[in-house]
Design a protein around this motif. Structure first.
Motif, PDB file in Angstrom:
ATOM      1  N   ILE A   1      14.400  68.163  75.968  1.00 41.33           N
ATOM      2  CA  ILE A   1      15.013  69.274  75.229  1.00 41.33           C
ATOM      3  C   ILE A   1      15.308  70.383  76.226  1.00 41.33           C
ATOM      4  O   ILE A   1      14.467  70.733  77.055  1.00 41.33           O
ATOM      5  N   THR A   2      16.513  70.944  76.128  1.00 43.73           N
ATOM      6  CA  THR A   2      16.882  72.102  76.934  1.00 43.73           C
ATOM      7  C   THR A   2      17.140  73.256  75.987  1.00 43.73           C
ATOM      8  O   THR A   2      17.982  73.153  75.086  1.00 43.73           O
ATOM      9  N   LEU A   3      16.402  74.343  76.169  1.00 56.11           N
ATOM     10  CA  LEU A   3      16.592  75.562  75.385  1.00 56.11           C
ATOM     11  C   LEU A   3      17.402  76.531  76.228  1.00 56.11           C
ATOM     12  O   LEU A   3      17.198  76.634  77.440  1.00 56.11           O
ATOM     13  N   SER A   4      18.309  77.268  75.597  1.00 56.95           N
ATOM     14  CA  SER A   4      19.130  78.234  76.334  1.00 56.95           C
ATOM     15  C   SER A   4      19.793  79.186  75.346  1.00 56.95           C
ATOM     16  O   SER A   4      19.543  79.108  74.138  1.00 56.95           O
ATOM     17  N   ASN A   5      20.636  80.059  75.868  1.00 60.81           N
ATOM     18  CA  ASN A   5      21.425  80.982  75.045  1.00 60.81           C
ATOM     19  C   ASN A   5      20.577  81.823  74.103  1.00 60.81           C
ATOM     20  O   ASN A   5      20.918  82.005  72.940  1.00 60.81           O
ATOM     21  N   GLY A   6      19.453  82.309  74.600  1.00 60.57           N
ATOM     22  CA  GLY A   6      18.605  83.174  73.792  1.00 60.57           C
ATOM     23  C   GLY A   6      17.750  82.456  72.771  1.00 60.57           C
ATOM     24  O   GLY A   6      17.268  83.069  71.819  1.00 60.57           O
ATOM     25  N   SER A   7      17.552  81.154  72.933  1.00 59.04           N
ATOM     26  CA  SER A   7      16.667  80.418  72.016  1.00 59.04           C
ATOM     27  C   SER A   7      15.313  81.099  71.960  1.00 59.04           C
ATOM     28  O   SER A   7      14.820  81.597  72.973  1.00 59.04           O
ATOM     29  N   ALA A   8      14.712  81.116  70.782  1.00 62.43           N
ATOM     30  CA  ALA A   8      13.388  81.722  70.639  1.00 62.43           C
ATOM     31  C   ALA A   8      12.562  80.918  69.650  1.00 62.43           C
ATOM     32  O   ALA A   8      13.069  80.477  68.622  1.00 62.43           O
ATOM     33  N   LEU A   9      11.309  80.708  69.979  1.00 57.36           N
ATOM     34  CA  LEU A   9      10.344  80.053  69.100  1.00 57.36           C
ATOM     35  C   LEU A   9       9.224  81.061  68.877  1.00 57.36           C
ATOM     36  O   LEU A   9       8.411  81.292  69.762  1.00 57.36           O
ATOM     37  N   LYS A  10       9.212  81.686  67.708  1.00 54.87           N
ATOM     38  CA  LYS A  10       8.284  82.794  67.460  1.00 54.87           C
ATOM     39  C   LYS A  10       7.520  82.620  66.151  1.00 54.87           C
ATOM     40  O   LYS A  10       8.049  82.090  65.183  1.00 54.87           O
ATOM     41  N   ARG A  11       6.305  83.125  66.172  1.00 55.85           N
ATOM     42  CA  ARG A  11       5.455  83.202  64.982  1.00 55.85           C
ATOM     43  C   ARG A  11       5.312  81.861  64.263  1.00 55.85           C
ATOM     44  O   ARG A  11       5.297  81.797  63.055  1.00 55.85           O
ATOM     45  N   ASN A  12       5.214  80.782  65.030  1.00 58.78           N
ATOM     46  CA  ASN A  12       4.988  79.466  64.444  1.00 58.78           C
ATOM     47  C   ASN A  12       3.493  79.202  64.441  1.00 58.78           C
ATOM     48  O   ASN A  12       2.808  79.501  65.406  1.00 58.78           O
ATOM     49  N   MET A  13       2.995  78.662  63.353  1.00 60.17           N
ATOM     50  CA  MET A  13       1.554  78.487  63.191  1.00 60.17           C
ATOM     51  C   MET A  13       1.208  77.023  62.971  1.00 60.17           C
ATOM     52  O   MET A  13       1.823  76.349  62.161  1.00 60.17           O
TER      53      MET A  13
END
Length: 172
Positions: free
Chosen positions: A18-30
């Motif tokens: 997986i390549t994340l880019s362009n401001g990808s964000a993974l937040k507040r995942n529990m």
């Protein structure tokens, strides 16, 4: 963002890439328990190509091709030094695709260990963060520290200090 699951609420990768880019964000995942993780990577490869959104940061490095050491040459009277032409070309060779570098005499062979998957389109020469193959509990990318200014400048997205202290009288 804001997901809940038994394991890998933000990202669940058993294998693959997986390549994340362009401001990808993974937040507040529990994840369900403290022993679970919000980002689960079994044996896959996860790379974040920078830049990140302003107000965030990731540890970063430039994707380069690691090459073997330059050969040693004898400069009279019996002084051994790395080959000057090879040394002068090291930075250039590190940013050339191997097929191109192989045509240049001053570029050495590939090193066994490589820091990134430079064979993938768009990675060679780019600033990136290679996520460790382990489960992660943190947000990705990380927010800048309190009281510091976020930035769109790549060189200011590599530490929690971001662009430095907020200007006096400003709220950051």
């Amino acid at each position: 963002s804001d997901c809940y699951a038994e394991e890998g609420a933000g990202l669940y990768l058993v294998s693959g890439r997986i390549t994340l880019s362009n401001g990808s964000a993974l937040k507040r995942n529990m994840a369900a328990s403290a022993s679970s993780s919000s980002l689960f990577f079994g044996s896959g490869e996860v790379v974040y190509l920078l830049p990140v959104n302003p107000g965030h940061w990731l540890s970063q490095a430039q994707c380069k091709v690691y090459r073997k050491a330059c050969p040693v040459v004898n400069v009279p009277p019996n002084i051994y030094i790395p080959d000057p032409a090879c040394q002068a070309a090291r930075d250039t060779c590190a940013l050339l695709p191997p097929a191109e570098a192989d045509q240049r005499e001053e570029c050495t062979d590939l090193a066994f260990i490589q820091p990134c998957n430079w064979g993938l389109a768009g990675q060679l020469g780019r600033a990136l963060y290679q996520l460790p193959v382990q489960n992660v509990q943190d947000d990705l990318p990380s927010p800048c520290a309190a009281g510091v200014l976020g930035s769109t400048v790549l060189s200011q997205q590599g530490s929690p200090d971001c662009a430095g202290p907020c200007p006096e009288g400003s709220l950051c």
